[in-house]
Scaffold this motif. Structure first.
Motif, PDB file in Angstrom:
ATOM      1  N   GLN A   5      16.274 -28.826  32.399  1.00 51.15           N
ATOM      2  CA  GLN A   5      16.128 -29.618  31.676  1.00 51.15           C
ATOM      3  C   GLN A   5      16.496 -29.154  29.927  1.00 51.15           C
ATOM      4  OE1 GLN A   5      12.078 -29.959  30.210  1.00 51.15           O
ATOM      5  NE2 GLN A   5      10.972 -30.713  32.368  1.00 51.15           N
TER       6      GLN A   5
ATOM      7  N   GLU B 292      27.953 -25.091  28.559  1.00 53.22           N
ATOM      8  CA  GLU B 292      27.514 -26.491  29.354  1.00 53.22           C
ATOM      9  C   GLU B 292      28.150 -25.511  30.842  1.00 53.22           C
ATOM     10  OE1 GLU B 292      25.928 -28.662  31.595  1.00 53.22           O
ATOM     11  OE2 GLU B 292      25.774 -28.966  29.582  1.00 53.22           O
TER      12      GLU B 292
ATOM     13  N   ARG C  24      20.035 -28.001  27.634  1.00 53.80           N
ATOM     14  CA  ARG C  24      21.210 -29.366  27.531  1.00 53.80           C
ATOM     15  C   ARG C  24      22.275 -28.365  26.727  1.00 53.80           C
ATOM     16  NH1 ARG C  24      19.495 -30.365  31.291  1.00 53.80           N
ATOM     17  NH2 ARG C  24      18.505 -33.170  31.410  1.00 53.80           N
TER      18      ARG C  24
END
Length: 253
Positions: free
Chosen positions: A212, A176, A214
């Motif tokens: 977009q 992340e 993740r």
């Protein structure tokens, strides 16, 4: 010495992607050494001893292989992909450098394989068609601060980037942070490829804008490739083609 040691790449998964050179070495081996899932890919036969071991004992595994070869055994150390890309070739040479002098008289060969980065690139098109870099996102053998520095510099240099080991159960938060850094430097429209289990029945390809993406789209079986500013997508009937043109003339000051 009569023994020899081959360090071989088994490719990304499909048996058709194992090179004839590696197949010949395995056919002549008396011993095969490697991480448990990779050794499991070797078909047992008479006269062949399999030595599977856990993932974080690379130097012990390498020393074991060198000692067996010094005893006259015909040893193949197996890795997935290519053994010289984040795999066992470097570990064997680390053990060789630190080990007894007689190991340096051994016949040691590195046998190239098709690494996940190249297999994923081929499946998607040609995202590595111009300058690119490969970064291992695991912090097992290097600090996170070094990973982040290399990521930022590679993104600022406008390389296409291929990421190995993006996300594991032990470090779910790291990827992340990678995506956040990439969006900061590259913007949200940059295309990114998630290529999971390429060349196996579980293969999945997903191409989407960085905005977009993740973190949970990746795991340890996923190769992630981020395009450069020049990377393009061609929409075709069979699916999108993800490629980077060969020329970067006039693209930078």
């Amino acid at each position: 010495m009569s023994g020899w040691l081959a360090i071989a790449g088994l490719g990304p998964g499909d048996e058709a992607l194992i090179t004839p050179e590696v197949t010949a070495a395995l056919a002549g081996a008396s011993d095969v050494i490697g991480y448990i899932p990779y050794v499991a890919r070797i078909v047992p036969r008479a006269g062949l001893t399999l030595h599977p071991s856990n993932n974080r004992v690379e130097l012990d595994r390498a020393a074991h292989a060198l000692e067996l070869a010094a005893q006259g055994r015909r040893v193949v150390v197996v890795s997935s992909g290519d053994p010289g890309v984040f795999a066992m070739a470097a570990a064997v040479f680390e053990a060789l450098e630190a080990g007894p002098a007689h190991w340096r008289d051994l016949d040691i060969r590195v046998l190239a394989g098709i690494t996940a980065m190249l297999a994923a690139s081929a499946r998607a098109g040609a995202p590595l068609g111009h300058d690119f870099c490969a970064i291992n996102l695991s912090d097992n053998l290097k600090p996170w601060v070094l990973i982040e520095k290399r990521l930022r510099l590679a993104a600022e240099a406008d390389f296409a980037m291929a990421f190995y080991n993006p996300r594991s159960k032990a470090r779910p938060e790291g990827f992340e942070r990678v995506l956040e850094l990439l969006r900061e430097v590259c913007g949200s429209d940059r295309p990114i490829l998630f290529a999971r289990a390429v060349s196996t029945p579980d293969e999945q390809l997903r191409i989407l804008p960085l905005g977009q993406a993740r973190a949970n789209m990746a795991d340890m079986r996923t190769m992630v490739i981020v395009g450069s500013s020049l990377t393009r997508i061609i929409e075709c009937a069979a699916g999108p083609i993800f490629y980077t043109p060969r020329s970067a003339l006039g693209s930078a000051s």
